[in-house]
Write an enzyme that holds these catalytic residues in place. Structure first.
Site, mmCIF file in Angstrom:
data_model
loop_
_atom_site.group_PDB
_atom_site.id
_atom_site.type_symbol
_atom_site.label_atom_id
_atom_site.label_comp_id
_atom_site.label_asym_id
_atom_site.label_seq_id
_atom_site.Cartn_x
_atom_site.Cartn_y
_atom_site.Cartn_z
ATOM 1 N N SER A 66 16.369 -61.994 1.688
ATOM 2 C CA SER A 66 15.715 -62.281 2.966
ATOM 3 C C SER A 66 15.067 -61.060 3.611
ATOM 4 O O SER A 66 14.426 -61.173 4.654
ATOM 5 C CB SER A 66 16.720 -62.901 3.944
ATOM 6 O OG SER A 66 17.775 -61.992 4.218
ATOM 7 N N ILE A 69 13.826 -54.880 -0.321
ATOM 8 C CA ILE A 69 13.397 -55.004 -1.707
ATOM 9 C C ILE A 69 13.786 -56.357 -2.296
ATOM 10 O O ILE A 69 13.188 -56.791 -3.287
ATOM 11 C CB ILE A 69 13.929 -53.849 -2.584
ATOM 12 C CG1 ILE A 69 15.452 -53.835 -2.633
ATOM 13 C CG2 ILE A 69 13.382 -52.523 -2.099
ATOM 14 C CD1 ILE A 69 16.006 -52.778 -3.599
ATOM 15 N N SER A 198 22.673 -47.230 -6.826
ATOM 16 C CA SER A 198 22.065 -46.176 -6.011
ATOM 17 C C SER A 198 22.387 -44.821 -6.604
ATOM 18 O O SER A 198 23.444 -44.631 -7.227
ATOM 19 C CB SER A 198 22.591 -46.235 -4.575
ATOM 20 O OG SER A 198 22.191 -45.090 -3.841
ATOM 21 N N TYR A 220 39.384 -43.557 3.817
ATOM 22 C CA TYR A 220 38.021 -44.101 3.787
ATOM 23 C C TYR A 220 37.048 -43.205 4.538
ATOM 24 O O TYR A 220 37.357 -42.663 5.592
ATOM 25 C CB TYR A 220 38.024 -45.480 4.438
ATOM 26 C CG TYR A 220 36.653 -46.133 4.571
ATOM 27 C CD1 TYR A 220 36.110 -46.854 3.521
ATOM 28 C CD2 TYR A 220 35.917 -46.030 5.749
ATOM 29 C CE1 TYR A 220 34.869 -47.466 3.637
ATOM 30 C CE2 TYR A 220 34.669 -46.635 5.882
ATOM 31 C CZ TYR A 220 34.160 -47.356 4.819
ATOM 32 O OH TYR A 220 32.934 -47.954 4.950
#
Length: 350
Positions: A66, A69, A198, A220
């Site tokens: 939506s 890319i 990536s 994290y």
């Protein structure tokens, strides 16, 4: 073709500076347009790398279709005659993209289906709905992703970046794999699975995947979490390749770095998002260029039979040694399978 300058000079009164700036721009254009072995470059667009390719009779699922890319991938695949299933979380946005594609390409075959990759139940429901449609499946483009978000858990109590970027796609691929095998066998046409990873997979945690600390907020960090999920995309494609080759199935699985792109994936990080918005048009790829490697891997005959590889700028590239670690890939597969096993065996799609 789009040329991206490496230096933008708003004004100058010194002729030497002007000459230096011009040379820098020329160097930048040369670097960005320098073609690799494939004949394509950093600046190649999705339309350029698929020029002259007929995708009629093929069906593809594109996740995250939506925006960014994902929407450009959907548009270009449809332009080449592929029947595109846009798998989107935001149905309203997805329908808007479909309308724009059909307006531009009246003969386009495009459908929109709801998919929230952060929810394993949603993935299961999407797969069941697709399989009940009776459509074949030649290509699965695992494109959707989130990035730059603070620690939070998915609906299944799994760290959100790992859940969305890797685990949702892992389950989706497994649920659709038999359909892809059937399609490849009956049509005698190679199936292709494309994982959008990536270059940031290089910036992850020291062990690569924190198997014992996936849900640990103390260990994290935003970049580490994103990088971990992107490393998982590569490892997933590599282990999938090994299994498909063992089965003698004519389906390939590859991963890619699309480039630094002016999309909204880091909208949760205001500083990064601001830099992208300000500098993106000068130093980053646009969506047309960012979708090129995905479309190249989905359609181009050059990569027929190529599997378990990592691509960047429409050419083969080299990921980290950890990304090529087959023991780590196998461990991630088993770990992921354990997390999704209920959804692989459960027939209830509500």
């Amino acid at each position: 073709m789009h040329h991206i300058p490496v230096e933008i000079s708003l004004y100058t009164t010194d002729s030497t500076e002007t000459k230096q700036s011009t040379k820098a721009k020329q160097l930048g254009m040369w670097l960005f347009n320098r073609k690799g072995p494939s004949g394509f470059s950093y600046s190649s667009t999705a339309e350029e790398v698929t020029h002259g390719i007929d995708g009629s009779g093929l069906t593809a699922i594109v996740t995250g279709a939506s925006s960014g890319i994902g929407s450009e991938t959907s548009r270009v695949l449809a332009l080449r005659g592929v029947h595109v299933i846009m798998a989107v979380k935001n149905m309203a946005a997805g329908k808007d993209v479909k309308e724009a594609i059909v307006k531009e390409i009246p003969a386009a075959k495009v459908d929109v289906m709801e998919l929230d990759l952060s929810s394993l139940a949603s993935v299961r429901k999407f797969a069941a709905n697709f399989l009940s449609s009776g459509l074949s499946l030649n290509m699965l483009i695992n494109n959707a992703g989130v990035g730059g978000i603070p620690f939070m858990l998915s609906k299944d109590n799994i760290e959100l970046q790992f859940a969305t970027n890797h685990l949702g796609h892992f389950l989706l691929t497994n649920l659709l794999l038999d359909k892809m095998k059937e399609t490849a066998r009956t049509t005698k046409r190679e199936g292709r699975i494309v994982n959008v990873s990536s270059r940031l997979h290089r910036l992850g945690y020291s062990k690569g995947i924190q198997f014992d600390k996936i849900n640990d907020p103390k260990s994290y960090n935003i970049i580490g979490g994103y990088s971990q999920s992107k490393l998982a995309n590569i490892l997933h494609a590599n282990e999938l390749t090994r299994r498909l080759k063992e089965d003698g199935v004519e389906i390939t699985a590859n991963s890619l770095h699309p480039g630094e792109i002016t999309t909204n994936i880091f909208r949760h990080m205001r500083v990064v998002d601001g830099l992208v918005s300000t500098l993106g048009k000068f130093i980053f790829k646009n969506a047309q260029q960012g979708a090129s490697t995905t479309c190249y891997l989905a359609l181009h005959p050059q990569v027929k039979g190529v599997s378990g590889e990592y691509f960047q700028d429409n050419n083969l590239a080299t990921p980290t040694a950890m990304a090529k670690d087959m023991d780590l890939a196998k461990k991630l597969w088993d770990f992921s399978m354990d997390l999704v096993k209920y959804h692989l065996t459960c027939t209830n799609t509500t």
